[in-house]
Motif scaffolding. Structure first.
Motif, mmCIF file in Angstrom:
data_model
loop_
_atom_site.group_PDB
_atom_site.id
_atom_site.type_symbol
_atom_site.label_atom_id
_atom_site.label_comp_id
_atom_site.label_asym_id
_atom_site.label_seq_id
_atom_site.Cartn_x
_atom_site.Cartn_y
_atom_site.Cartn_z
ATOM 1 N N UNK B 34 54.318 52.119 16.784
ATOM 2 C CA UNK B 34 55.621 52.095 16.148
ATOM 3 C C UNK B 34 55.581 51.219 14.929
ATOM 4 N N UNK B 35 56.468 51.480 13.975
ATOM 5 C CA UNK B 35 56.506 50.614 12.810
ATOM 6 C C UNK B 35 56.974 49.216 13.212
ATOM 7 N N UNK B 36 56.805 48.299 12.311
ATOM 8 C CA UNK B 36 57.245 46.941 12.614
ATOM 9 C C UNK B 36 58.736 46.935 12.915
ATOM 10 N N UNK B 37 59.093 46.202 13.940
ATOM 11 C CA UNK B 37 60.502 46.084 14.270
ATOM 12 C C UNK B 37 61.050 47.264 15.037
ATOM 13 N N UNK B 38 60.171 48.126 15.539
ATOM 14 C CA UNK B 38 60.657 49.294 16.261
ATOM 15 C C UNK B 38 61.022 48.955 17.696
ATOM 16 N N UNK B 39 60.511 47.831 18.179
ATOM 17 C CA UNK B 39 60.837 47.443 19.548
ATOM 18 C C UNK B 39 59.640 47.392 20.476
ATOM 19 N N UNK B 40 58.442 47.415 19.888
ATOM 20 C CA UNK B 40 57.244 47.346 20.725
ATOM 21 C C UNK B 40 57.186 46.029 21.481
ATOM 22 N N UNK B 41 57.304 44.955 20.726
ATOM 23 C CA UNK B 41 57.173 43.641 21.349
ATOM 24 C C UNK B 41 58.291 43.411 22.356
ATOM 25 N N UNK B 42 59.494 43.828 22.001
ATOM 26 C CA UNK B 42 60.614 43.665 22.931
ATOM 27 C C UNK B 42 60.317 44.368 24.244
ATOM 28 N N UNK B 43 59.822 45.600 24.143
ATOM 29 C CA UNK B 43 59.532 46.351 25.358
ATOM 30 C C UNK B 43 58.449 45.652 26.180
ATOM 31 N N UNK B 205 60.280 54.421 17.860
ATOM 32 C CA UNK B 205 60.861 54.254 16.537
ATOM 33 C C UNK B 205 62.322 53.870 16.692
ATOM 34 N N UNK B 206 62.710 52.848 16.004
ATOM 35 C CA UNK B 206 64.094 52.369 16.058
ATOM 36 C C UNK B 206 64.575 52.192 17.487
ATOM 37 N N UNK B 207 63.701 51.642 18.294
ATOM 38 C CA UNK B 207 64.115 51.318 19.645
ATOM 39 C C UNK B 207 64.156 52.481 20.602
ATOM 40 N N UNK B 208 63.678 53.637 20.151
ATOM 41 C CA UNK B 208 63.682 54.773 21.057
ATOM 42 C C UNK B 208 62.300 55.397 21.138
ATOM 43 N N UNK B 209 61.984 55.879 22.304
ATOM 44 C CA UNK B 209 60.706 56.531 22.513
ATOM 45 C C UNK B 209 60.793 57.931 21.924
ATOM 46 N N UNK B 210 59.924 58.244 20.958
ATOM 47 C CA UNK B 210 60.037 59.552 20.324
ATOM 48 C C UNK B 210 58.882 60.474 20.683
ATOM 49 N N UNK B 211 57.828 59.953 21.273
ATOM 50 C CA UNK B 211 56.703 60.820 21.584
ATOM 51 C C UNK B 211 55.884 60.211 22.700
ATOM 52 N N UNK B 212 55.380 61.057 23.553
ATOM 53 C CA UNK B 212 54.587 60.600 24.685
ATOM 54 C C UNK B 212 53.554 61.680 24.967
ATOM 55 N N UNK B 213 52.298 61.363 24.816
ATOM 56 C CA UNK B 213 51.283 62.376 25.084
ATOM 57 C C UNK B 213 49.902 61.880 24.712
ATOM 58 N N UNK B 214 48.893 62.715 24.976
ATOM 59 C CA UNK B 214 47.531 62.343 24.618
ATOM 60 C C UNK B 214 47.378 62.438 23.103
ATOM 61 N N UNK B 215 46.546 61.566 22.517
ATOM 62 C CA UNK B 215 46.464 61.507 21.057
ATOM 63 C C UNK B 215 46.146 62.839 20.399
ATOM 64 N N UNK B 216 45.132 63.576 20.909
ATOM 65 C CA UNK B 216 44.768 64.830 20.239
ATOM 66 C C UNK B 216 45.789 65.923 20.528
ATOM 67 N N UNK B 217 46.367 65.844 21.702
ATOM 68 C CA UNK B 217 47.374 66.813 22.096
ATOM 69 C C UNK B 217 48.593 66.715 21.188
ATOM 70 N N UNK B 218 48.963 65.506 20.891
ATOM 71 C CA UNK B 218 50.109 65.279 20.016
ATOM 72 C C UNK B 218 49.881 65.946 18.679
ATOM 73 N N UNK B 219 48.661 65.774 18.156
ATOM 74 C CA UNK B 219 48.344 66.380 16.871
ATOM 75 C C UNK B 219 48.517 67.888 16.919
ATOM 76 N N UNK B 220 48.013 68.487 17.995
ATOM 77 C CA UNK B 220 48.096 69.948 18.111
ATOM 78 C C UNK B 220 49.540 70.399 18.209
ATOM 79 N N UNK B 221 50.287 69.652 18.991
ATOM 80 C CA UNK B 221 51.662 70.054 19.235
ATOM 81 C C UNK B 221 52.467 70.085 17.939
ATOM 82 N N UNK B 222 52.137 69.167 17.063
ATOM 83 C CA UNK B 222 52.936 69.066 15.850
ATOM 84 C C UNK B 222 52.333 69.862 14.695
ATOM 85 N N UNK B 223 51.175 70.465 14.949
ATOM 86 C CA UNK B 223 50.450 71.159 13.891
ATOM 87 C C UNK B 223 51.236 72.370 13.386
#
Lengths: 237, 423
Positions: B34-43, B205-223
């Motif tokens: 996530x970008x800075x300030x997205x909420x990673x550390x908080x989570x 992103x912005x405090x919300x989970x926007x994607x969950x999946x395997x790294x290569x799978x994500x790429x394919x899904x959005x291709x």
């Protein structure tokens, strides 16, 4: 209990690895020996009594205690080590108690330094040992309460200096309540009992007065609990 | 193993995280992006019990992090963003303290400390004070602190930030090793790290989970495109003509990158491939990487208009000359090679066709590579989509600086430029 001791041990170690505590000890020893010289050597009292020099030494605690306690919690926040402590299996209560225990250890060392003076006095006459030890106990009790107040002040800020000043101001308030309100009769009745140094007189006379002891113990407890609450509260923010 | 259920955290300022919901299986290595300030550390702080969630529950092995804090925390090892070290203690004293604090049995402590020291390469530094350790060693000590009690779940907040490349590689291999026995949740904003380490990616992103999946799978899904990068040996003009003709013959409105001195690519219609060719190729540097950061252009190229990033067609054929010899005269540099990036909509594989085309034209292919949609692209898409009405500027800026993306997201080239200059 193990965790309390672990934290206590770490704090004591840090006390003697940082220059601040040496500085505090140096001030304490220097000033108290200076006062001893003024009170005992120059003044040359006709009785050998520890209480003659006790009052001035108590006052030194007012300056030394905030210096010794300012680091305790503030530094954890500043270094980010609170994340280690608060995510460890130790509860905040254990963390704070460990730190408080360490500060009591340091207080004990201060008192030991202070025992040099009665030792010197005893060369010139006989000391009443009972009042001596009761006085030491009294100072310890008062110091313990002061340490708790300092600990609480330290948990308020992540800047040591702010903590030290806050601690000093808090202590000063407890210190001066007795003298400030002495003019006003009814006010003195209410606020006077909260004065730190006034409570000590009975004990130094050799009288163990229940309320006095309870006052110091509850004051210490109160501020330890407050410190715990202040730190615990950070989890909710 | 770890269950995060509908967790929200609200701060005074309004930001925080909302409805984070995921779970992790034993033995997984999950990357938290996530970008800075997205909420990673908080989570992560909520998972480790440093913060309590405003809503929702977090359980580790069925133990609530909040209600059974002591037992749950004993199962977690946590490395915060800045390793929680006491600069005045020695390495050994520090590890001893942590071991005691974490409840490592007294008789095992010595053994465990020795194991940590050797495993993390801290040998010979036991007596050194933490203050004098380098950043890399501090990070290692921080990692030692997190695993000394053999936790089931390891939470690492940007474990490789601020390290030099060799240290990053070391820490990564260490994490991979740890992943064999522990469940690892690590946050990072280095995307390659996720690809290299993780079985699964969570993008926040912005405090919300926007994607969950395997790294290569994500790429394919959005291709949504088919891209091929290639390097062709041959005279520049000819390659451009052949490729350009072919591209437009296939109905591709192509774009030509003229990558002079690492500047942003200049879009040109495929039909008019060679407008300022003589002028530009004289200033070309050999083998320019596209990701080379902006440099000051030398005098020859200053006449070239500053590239404008317009909304570009998805289908494109970009030709970037990459002559190995100094191309004083482009016409004579027959030995040179040209790099090109061909992009088409859809999933049609045109590589065979491309090979035949270039073979017929007697232009040997030196390199042919199918470009997958990288995590960077996914990331930018996701974070840009979600930017919505809120200021795009900060979003694009963060993205650009965090991921060193060569092609700036087309929506906001200006902002990024501004950002670069301001910094």
């Amino acid at each position: 209990m193990n965790r309390i001791l672990a934290i206590c041990g770490k704090e004591l170690r840090l006390y003697f690895l940082t220059p601040t505590s040496y500085f505090a000890f140096a001030i304490y020893v220097l000033m108290s020996s200076f006062m001893f010289y003024v009170d005992f050597v120059t003044y040359q009292p006709s009785v050998i009594d520890y209480r003659l020099i006790l009052g001035d030494m108590l006052f030194m605690l007012l300056i030394v205690v905030p210096i010794l306690t300012m680091r305790l919690v503030s530094e954890e926040f500043r270094q980010g080590t609170d994340e280690l402590l608060l995510t460890s299996p130790a509860s905040v209560t254990e963390v704070v108690l460990g730190k408080y225990l360490a500060s009591l250890g340091v207080l004990l060392m201060l008192l030991l330094c202070n025992l040099v003076y009665p030792a010197i006095m005893s060369l010139f006459g006989t000391l009443d040992m009972l009042t001596l030890w009761l006085s030491v106990l009294a100072v310890f009790l008062m110091g313990a309460a002061m340490m708790a107040i300092g600990l609480f002040a330290s948990s308020l800020s992540q800047h040591q200096m702010v903590s030290a000043v806050a601690g000093f101001v808090l202590l000063l308030m407890f210190w001066l309540t007795g003298t400030l309100v002495s003019q006003n009769e009814s006010l003195a009745q209410w606020i006077g009992p909260f004065s730190l140094p006034d409570r000590i007189s009975n004990l130094t006379k050799g009288v163990i007065n229940g309320p006095d002891v309870i006052f110091y113990v509850t004051l210490a407890l109160l501020f330890v609990v407050l410190s715990i609450q202040v730190i615990e509260r950070k989890r909710w923010r | 193993m770890l269950e995060v259920k509908q967790v929200s955290k609200r701060y005074d300022g309004g930001r925080g995280v909302q409805n984070i919901d995921f779970s992790m299986q034993r033995g997984e290595i999950v990357g938290f992006l996530g970008p800075n300030g997205a909420g990673k550390t908080t989570t992560m702080r909520m998972i480790t019990g440093y913060l309590y969630p405003t809503e929702g529950t977090i359980t580790v092995d069925g133990l609530s992090v909040h209600d059974e804090a002591r037992r749950a925390r004993a199962k977690i090892g946590y490395l915060p963003e800045t390793p929680p070290l006491y600069p005045d203690l020695t390495v050994e004293a520090y590890l001893k303290f942590v071991a005691k604090l974490r409840g490592v049995p007294a008789r095992e402590q010595k053994l465990r400390i020795a194991e940590m020291v050797s495993r993390l390469g801290l040998n010979g530094r036991e007596k050194q004070s933490v203050r004098h350790l380098s950043k890399g060693y501090k990070q290692r000590l921080g990692l030692a602190q997190a695993i000394i009690h053999q936790p089931d779940l390891l939470v690492l907040d940007e474990p490789t930030s601020g390290l030099d490349p060799s240290q990053i590689i070391e820490i990564r291999s260490l994490i991979r090793e740890l992943g064999e026995n522990h469940t690892v949740l690590l946050s990072t904003h280095i995307l390659q790290e996720v690809g290299a380490l993780c079985d699964r990616v969570l993008i926040i992103n912005r405090g919300e989970l926007v994607m969950d999946g395997a790294p290569d799978e994500i790429g394919k899904r959005m291709e949504s495109r088919f891209a091929v990068s290639l390097e062709v040996r041959g005279e520049r003009r000819r390659v451009e003509r052949v490729l350009g003709d072919w591209a437009s013959a296939r109905g591709i409105s192509a774009e030509i990158h003229r990558d002079a001195e690492g500047r942003e690519a200049e879009p040109v219609e495929a039909g008019r491939v060679l407008p300022q060719d003589d002028n530009v190729s004289a200033a070309l540097e050999p083998e320019l990487e596209q990701s080379v950061p902006e440099q000051t252009a030398p005098d020859e190229t200053s006449s070239v208009p500053r590239p404008v990033q317009a909304e570009q067609p998805v289908q494109s054929a970009s030709v970037v000359p990459a002559n190995s010899a100094v191309p004083a005269d482009p016409a004579s540099s027959a030995d040179g090679s040209v790099r090109a990036l061909l992009t088409a909509d859809g999933h049609e594989d045109f590589r065979v066709e491309l090979f035949r085309l270039l073979a017929e034209a007697d232009l040997p292919i030196l390199e042919l590579h199918k470009e997958n949609l990288t995590l960077e692209d996914v990331f930018l898409k996701l974070t840009a989509d979600n930017a919505g009405s809120s200021p795009v500027e900060s979003e694009a800026e963060t993205a650009a600086e965090d991921f060193s993306v060569e092609a700036v997201s087309p929506e906001s080239p200006d902002q990024t430029d501004d950002g670069g200059e301001r910094r």
